[in-house]
Design a protein around this motif. Structure first.
Motif, PDB file in Angstrom:
ATOM      1  N   MET A   1       0.850  -1.165   0.000  1.00  0.00           N
ATOM      2  CA  MET A   1       0.000   0.000   0.000  1.00  0.00           C
ATOM      3  C   MET A   1       0.902   1.237   0.000  1.00  0.00           C
ATOM      4  O   MET A   1       1.815   1.344   0.797  1.00  0.00           O
ATOM      5  N   SER A   2       0.593   2.178  -0.860  1.00  0.00           N
ATOM      6  CA  SER A   2       1.426   3.370  -0.992  1.00  0.00           C
ATOM      7  C   SER A   2       1.134   4.359   0.139  1.00  0.00           C
ATOM      8  O   SER A   2       0.098   4.299   0.801  1.00  0.00           O
ATOM      9  N   ALA A   3       2.059   5.291   0.330  1.00  0.00           N
ATOM     10  CA  ALA A   3       1.892   6.319   1.355  1.00  0.00           C
ATOM     11  C   ALA A   3       0.675   7.195   1.039  1.00  0.00           C
ATOM     12  O   ALA A   3      -0.064   7.604   1.942  1.00  0.00           O
ATOM     13  N   PHE A   4       0.468   7.457  -0.252  1.00  0.00           N
ATOM     14  CA  PHE A   4      -0.686   8.267  -0.655  1.00  0.00           C
ATOM     15  C   PHE A   4      -1.995   7.573  -0.273  1.00  0.00           C
ATOM     16  O   PHE A   4      -2.928   8.209   0.230  1.00  0.00           O
ATOM     17  N   ILE A   6      -2.483   5.450   2.115  1.00  0.00           N
ATOM     18  CA  ILE A   6      -2.632   5.491   3.573  1.00  0.00           C
ATOM     19  C   ILE A   6      -3.118   6.870   4.022  1.00  0.00           C
ATOM     20  O   ILE A   6      -4.007   6.977   4.870  1.00  0.00           O
ATOM     21  N   ILE A   7      -2.564   7.930   3.418  1.00  0.00           N
ATOM     22  CA  ILE A   7      -2.975   9.288   3.776  1.00  0.00           C
ATOM     23  C   ILE A   7      -4.446   9.516   3.436  1.00  0.00           C
ATOM     24  O   ILE A   7      -5.206  10.070   4.235  1.00  0.00           O
ATOM     25  N   VAL A   8      -4.871   9.074   2.253  1.00  0.00           N
ATOM     26  CA  VAL A   8      -6.274   9.230   1.853  1.00  0.00           C
ATOM     27  C   VAL A   8      -7.186   8.440   2.796  1.00  0.00           C
ATOM     28  O   VAL A   8      -8.225   8.940   3.242  1.00  0.00           O
ATOM     29  N   PHE A   9      -6.798   7.218   3.125  1.00  0.00           N
ATOM     30  CA  PHE A   9      -7.584   6.374   4.022  1.00  0.00           C
ATOM     31  C   PHE A   9      -7.744   7.039   5.388  1.00  0.00           C
ATOM     32  O   PHE A   9      -8.858   7.159   5.902  1.00  0.00           O
ATOM     33  N   VAL A  10      -6.646   7.499   5.964  1.00  0.00           N
ATOM     34  CA  VAL A  10      -6.681   8.112   7.289  1.00  0.00           C
ATOM     35  C   VAL A  10      -7.487   9.420   7.261  1.00  0.00           C
ATOM     36  O   VAL A  10      -8.266   9.699   8.167  1.00  0.00           O
ATOM     37  N   ALA A  11      -7.321  10.211   6.187  1.00  0.00           N
ATOM     38  CA  ALA A  11      -8.057  11.479   6.082  1.00  0.00           C
ATOM     39  C   ALA A  11      -9.560  11.226   6.004  1.00  0.00           C
ATOM     40  O   ALA A  11     -10.341  11.876   6.714  1.00  0.00           O
ATOM     41  N   LEU A  12      -9.980  10.305   5.150  1.00  0.00           N
ATOM     42  CA  LEU A  12     -11.415  10.009   5.024  1.00  0.00           C
ATOM     43  C   LEU A  12     -11.976   9.428   6.315  1.00  0.00           C
ATOM     44  O   LEU A  12     -13.085   9.777   6.728  1.00  0.00           O
ATOM     45  N   LEU A  13     -11.219   8.565   6.949  1.00  0.00           N
ATOM     46  CA  LEU A  13     -11.646   7.982   8.213  1.00  0.00           C
ATOM     47  C   LEU A  13     -11.793   9.066   9.279  1.00  0.00           C
ATOM     48  O   LEU A  13     -12.774   9.099  10.023  1.00  0.00           O
ATOM     49  N   GLY A 138     -17.235   4.859   4.826  1.00  0.00           N
ATOM     50  CA  GLY A 138     -17.450   3.825   3.804  1.00  0.00           C
ATOM     51  C   GLY A 138     -16.526   4.004   2.616  1.00  0.00           C
ATOM     52  O   GLY A 138     -15.973   3.029   2.095  1.00  0.00           O
ATOM     53  N   VAL A 139     -16.336   5.258   2.179  1.00  0.00           N
ATOM     54  CA  VAL A 139     -15.409   5.529   1.076  1.00  0.00           C
ATOM     55  C   VAL A 139     -13.989   5.154   1.487  1.00  0.00           C
ATOM     56  O   VAL A 139     -13.230   4.589   0.691  1.00  0.00           O
ATOM     57  N   ALA A 140     -13.613   5.435   2.750  1.00  0.00           N
ATOM     58  CA  ALA A 140     -12.279   5.076   3.246  1.00  0.00           C
ATOM     59  C   ALA A 140     -12.076   3.567   3.209  1.00  0.00           C
ATOM     60  O   ALA A 140     -11.028   3.080   2.774  1.00  0.00           O
ATOM     61  N   LEU A 141     -13.069   2.819   3.641  1.00  0.00           N
ATOM     62  CA  LEU A 141     -12.948   1.355   3.624  1.00  0.00           C
ATOM     63  C   LEU A 141     -12.899   0.828   2.196  1.00  0.00           C
ATOM     64  O   LEU A 141     -12.140  -0.115   1.896  1.00  0.00           O
ATOM     65  N   PHE A 145      -9.848  -1.216   0.487  1.00  0.00           N
ATOM     66  CA  PHE A 145     -10.055  -2.466  -0.250  1.00  0.00           C
ATOM     67  C   PHE A 145      -9.412  -2.397  -1.625  1.00  0.00           C
ATOM     68  O   PHE A 145      -8.741  -3.339  -2.057  1.00  0.00           O
ATOM     69  N   LEU A 146      -9.601  -1.268  -2.336  1.00  0.00           N
ATOM     70  CA  LEU A 146      -8.986  -1.106  -3.661  1.00  0.00           C
ATOM     71  C   LEU A 146      -7.476  -1.037  -3.567  1.00  0.00           C
ATOM     72  O   LEU A 146      -6.766  -1.572  -4.432  1.00  0.00           O
ATOM     73  N   SER A 147      -6.957  -0.377  -2.540  1.00  0.00           N
ATOM     74  CA  SER A 147      -5.516  -0.219  -2.403  1.00  0.00           C
ATOM     75  C   SER A 147      -4.825  -1.529  -2.043  1.00  0.00           C
ATOM     76  O   SER A 147      -3.677  -1.748  -2.411  1.00  0.00           O
ATOM     77  N   LEU A 148      -5.520  -2.398  -1.320  1.00  0.00           N
ATOM     78  CA  LEU A 148      -4.933  -3.687  -0.962  1.00  0.00           C
ATOM     79  C   LEU A 148      -4.806  -4.602  -2.167  1.00  0.00           C
ATOM     80  O   LEU A 148      -3.975  -5.506  -2.186  1.00  0.00           O
ATOM     81  N   GLY A 149      -5.616  -4.327  -3.186  1.00  0.00           N
ATOM     82  CA  GLY A 149      -5.575  -5.123  -4.403  1.00  0.00           C
ATOM     83  C   GLY A 149      -4.347  -4.825  -5.263  1.00  0.00           C
ATOM     84  O   GLY A 149      -3.983  -5.596  -6.113  1.00  0.00           O
ATOM     85  N   ASP A 150      -3.738  -3.658  -5.048  1.00  0.00           N
ATOM     86  CA  ASP A 150      -2.551  -3.275  -5.842  1.00  0.00           C
ATOM     87  C   ASP A 150      -1.302  -3.947  -5.394  1.00  0.00           C
ATOM     88  O   ASP A 150      -1.017  -4.334  -4.389  1.00  0.00           O
TER      89      ASP A 150
END
Length: 150
Positions: A1-4, A6-13, A138-141, A145-150
């Motif tokens: 998972m990229s740093a970007f 992770i940042i998007v996930f944490v921000a949305l959460l 929900g968007v964060a999750l 999910f999409l980021s884990l696929g990469d």
């Protein structure tokens, strides 16, 4: 998972958690009022608190006045011989579509808190505005999910 990612996930959460925390009283009242008692009330006043501000209107280009419609209904009701007056339509929503249904003199069903009869509402339940914070979560999750696929 990229740093970007992770940042998007944490921000949305964080944004979702902030919205939910800010609306915690609306959520509590919206859920608890299913157990409230009901009585008949009467609409005694109606006012239009609509306003316009400069903003981006999707139907045009640039900045133009954007109108926000909000109606307020004052109603009276009686509980154990005491009269109360309130203007809460619902918790976590607005009364923008209630104008036609609630004219002055209209009899309405009022739901009130038996422990605090001065707290009442015309439309009980949990409205979407109170739980809007679930959308960014929900968007964060989904993003995770999409980021884990990469």
């Amino acid at each position: 998972m990229s740093a970007f990612a992770i940042i998007v996930f944490v921000a949305l959460l964080g944004i979702g958690a902030w919205f939910l925390y800010s609306a915690r009283d609306l959520v509590r009242l919206g859920l608890s009022n299913y157990k409230w008692k009901k009585t008949e009330g009467t609409i005694v006043d109606f006012r239009d608190d609509s306003f316009s501000i400069d903003g981006i209107d999707l139907s045009s280009t640039g900045v133009s006045p954007v109108g926000y419609k909000e109606t307020v209904h004052e109603y009276v009701y009686e509980v154990t011989g005491q009269m109360y007056q309130c203007s809460t339509y619902c918790f976590g929503g607005s009364a923008d579509r209630a104008e036609a249904a609630y004219l002055i003199g209209t009899k309405v069903l009022v739901y009130y808190d038996p422990m605090h009869p001065e707290v009442a509402v015309l439309r009980r339940g949990l409205q979407f505005g109170a739980v809007f914070g679930l959308v960014p979560i929900g968007v964060a999750l989904f993003w995770l999910f999409l980021s884990l696929g990469d």
